[in-house]
Design an enzyme around this catalytic site. Structure first.
Site, PDB file in Angstrom:
ATOM      1  N   ARG A 112       0.831  -1.220   0.000  1.00 42.29           N
ATOM      2  CA  ARG A 112       0.000   0.000   0.000  1.00 42.29           C
ATOM      3  C   ARG A 112       0.855   1.255   0.000  1.00 42.29           C
ATOM      4  O   ARG A 112       0.357   2.345   0.286  1.00 42.29           O
ATOM      5  CB  ARG A 112      -0.935  -0.002   1.211  1.00 42.29           C
ATOM      6  N   LYS A 132       1.942   6.181   2.000  1.00 40.51           N
ATOM      7  CA  LYS A 132       1.432   4.911   2.518  1.00 40.51           C
ATOM      8  C   LYS A 132      -0.088   5.010   2.602  1.00 40.51           C
ATOM      9  O   LYS A 132      -0.621   5.875   3.299  1.00 40.51           O
ATOM     10  CB  LYS A 132       2.016   4.626   3.902  1.00 40.51           C
ATOM     11  N   ASP A 144      -6.446  -4.103   0.861  1.00 41.57           N
ATOM     12  CA  ASP A 144      -7.107  -3.133  -0.018  1.00 41.57           C
ATOM     13  C   ASP A 144      -6.192  -1.980  -0.393  1.00 41.57           C
ATOM     14  O   ASP A 144      -6.601  -1.076  -1.124  1.00 41.57           O
ATOM     15  CB  ASP A 144      -8.396  -2.607   0.628  1.00 41.57           C
ATOM     16  N   GLY A 145      -4.969  -1.997   0.109  1.00 43.43           N
ATOM     17  CA  GLY A 145      -4.018  -0.959  -0.252  1.00 43.43           C
ATOM     18  C   GLY A 145      -4.199   0.352   0.489  1.00 43.43           C
ATOM     19  O   GLY A 145      -3.482   1.319   0.230  1.00 43.43           O
ATOM     20  N   ASP A 271      11.245  -7.813   6.896  1.00 46.64           N
ATOM     21  CA  ASP A 271      10.821  -6.831   5.894  1.00 46.64           C
ATOM     22  C   ASP A 271      10.553  -5.468   6.511  1.00 46.64           C
ATOM     23  O   ASP A 271      10.275  -4.504   5.794  1.00 46.64           O
ATOM     24  CB  ASP A 271       9.578  -7.323   5.140  1.00 46.64           C
ATOM     25  N   ASN A 272      10.650  -5.373   7.836  1.00 43.17           N
ATOM     26  CA  ASN A 272      10.494  -4.095   8.526  1.00 43.17           C
ATOM     27  C   ASN A 272      11.819  -3.596   9.098  1.00 43.17           C
ATOM     28  O   ASN A 272      11.824  -2.745   9.986  1.00 43.17           O
ATOM     29  CB  ASN A 272       9.476  -4.221   9.664  1.00 43.17           C
TER      30      ASN A 272
END
Length: 522
Positions: A112, A132, A144-145, A271-272
């Site tokens: 997103r 974001k 849903d992004g 990934d963070n």
């Protein structure tokens, strides 16, 4: 068009921004090629409005202080250009993979988030701008992004709060809201937060190309990071091993700073994790109130993997994941013909680097705790003294921030002045026993109480972004009252100052704050 043009012609210039933020203004990352990202426009956010704006970040980017008041600002940072995005200026979402809660999750990516441009900073660096909540991307999976107002305000406030605490972090320029409904654990409204950073490259970017057996793309990514952010690594005997070490050392330093202010990230997935050692991806984070070494800020973290006390261990584990991803590159310059022999040496070299994590983290945290205790001289038992305080705080659930702040009022010679900090402890006798040890240690210091207190107040914040403070700002923002977002942001800009007019922001949390929960559902 230029950001520096006056407000008078802003109505004409802002709609053209999308046409000017193309390559090379999208930044160097976009030039790596299609394997690294997907170009696409943001999904329009209906009737956007400004919720929060950081004039400090605007100044960093060379933007005028009046920028947020210019026509078209909300549309622009909602990802809604008034003209079609030209092909060369399309934003991009990057692809990466990673481990989530210790389990390999495969391909992930910016589900997103869209990078919309890059601007030169007034500090000589270049900064990427990423929105974001800009809508679905090829990496959205089942999402849903969109981002919600609640989490966007929290990220906006905490990004700037961490910066003013002196902790490496991405920054936040603005929050744009909309009445568009989105479904999470309940019906909420959409928002977009604009992140600002030199780079959004994560450990997971390297894991992605390693897991897909693309050493060519892995090397291209590593070269990009080295050349742009770690140029000293290029001159090392092994540039890729040097990159691992540099990123690991920054990560160790970062987590030591987190521990020192009682910050819990909440979702330390690979990934963070920023390759630059920045705090990134503010989700279910929290500052510890009543101290509990096992504090879990993310109610989705049922196993406590990312509890406060676990953060150093998890950071080290994540560095192992980064090391594994870099193994195909480590030792390439040695010219070892036998692949197995080269791989074996690469593992040995990487393990030698990883062994340095505790050697870096431990002393970094000790230095931070020594400063928090106002100890100018270094003594062998200082770490034990600090740990004993934390144990005593844990047993009494003493407030983390206020305990360290009020310790500055403790006198080297007069125990009658202990009350402000002593009253935070349920077990007063246990505190008294520790305070006697502390006073004995202070007797070895040359500074007087006033000088020590001043030094302690420069490193022990009075104001942090407690969950209940953010919650009050969020509730008012839902009613279209954004004054508390602005007021709280201003208070958090000066976390070490007394600010007597804002004393309420430094108080113990109210009883209702104990029922607040944050999770990954943002």
């Amino acid at each position: 068009m230029s950001f520096s043009r006056s407000a008078a012609d802003a109505a004409d210039t802002l709609p053209d921004l999308a046409a000017t933020l193309g390559a090379p203004a999208l930044g160097a990352f976009v030039t790596l090629g299609d394997a690294f990202h997907t170009r696409l426009p943001a999904a329009p956010l209906p009737a956007p409005y400004v919720v929060g704006f950081s004039d400090e970040v605007a100044q960093l980017l060379g933007l005028p202080a009046s920028f947020a008041a210019q026509p078209g600002f909300a549309e622009l940072f909602a990802g809604n250009p008034t003209r079609d995005w030209p092909a060369h200026a399309l934003p991009y979402a990057s692809v990466y993979s990673g481990h989530q809660f210790g389990v390999w999750a495969g391909q992930l990516g910016d589900g997103r988030a869209l990078t919309i441009g890059e601007l030169p900073g007034t500090d000589g660096r270049r900064y990427e701008l990423q929105i974001k909540g800009g809508g679905r991307t090829p990496y959205s999976r089942m999402g849903d992004g969109r981002a919600v107002l609640r989490s966007s305000i929290r990220e906006f406030l905490c990004s700037e709060a961490m910066h003013h605490l002196g902790i490496p972090t991405t920054r936040a320029l603005t929050v744009i809201g909309s009445d568009q409904p989105v479904v999470r654990e309940e019906i909420e409204t959409s928002a977009v937060v604009t992140r600002v950073s030199e780079s959004f490259v994560r450990f997971g970017h390297f894991e992605h190309f390693f897991s897909n057996d693309r050493p060519d793309l892995l090397r291209q990514l590593a070269d990009h990071v080295i050349d742009r952010f770690y140029p000293a690594c290029r001159d090392a005997d092994d540039p890729y091993l040097a990159l691992l070490e540099a990123a690991m050392l920054r990560t160790a330093d970062l987590v030591a700073q987190w521990q020192a202010v009682g910050f819990c990230h909440g979702v330390m997935n690979t990934d963070n994790m920023s390759i630059l050692g920045l705090t990134i991806d503010y989700g279910p984070f929290g500052f510890v109130d009543a101290f509990d070494a096992n504090h879990i800020c993310n109610h989705s973290d049922t196993s406590g993997r990312y509890a406060y006390r676990m953060q150093p261990r998890i950071a080290h584990w994540n560095c192992y994941c980064l090391a594994q991803a870099l193994l195909p590159l480590i030792g390439l310059q040695h010219g070892i013909a036998d692949d197995d022999a080269r791989a074996e040496r690469a593992v040995d070299d990487a393990q030698a680097v990883l062994a340095k994590f505790p050697e870096r983290f431990g002393p970094a945290l000790e230095r931070a705790m020594r400063a928090k205790l106002g100890l100018e001289l270094e003594r062998e038992n200082d770490a034990e003294l600090a740990n004993k305080l934390l144990e005593t705080m844990h047993a009494s659930h003493a407030d983390f921030t206020l305990t360290f702040r009020r310790l500055a009022q403790l006198s080297k010679h007069d125990a009658s002045r202990d009350a402000p900090v002593r009253d935070l402890f349920i077990d007063r006798d246990a505190f008294d026993a520790w305070a006697n040890l502390y006073r004995a240690r202070l007797s070895e210091e040359t500074r007087d109480d006033a000088a020590r207190a001043a030094a302690m107040n420069r490193v022990n914040p009075k104001y942090v972004l407690r969950n209940h403070l953010a919650e009050v700002a969020i509730r008012r923002a839902k009613e279209k009252d954004f004054s508390e977002v602005e007021r709280l942001a201003q208070v958090l800009r000066r976390p070490f100052d007394e600010q007597p007019e804002h004393e309420a922001y430094a108080a113990l949390p109210p009883d209702w704050a104990g029922s607040l929960e944050v999770s990954c559902s943002s």
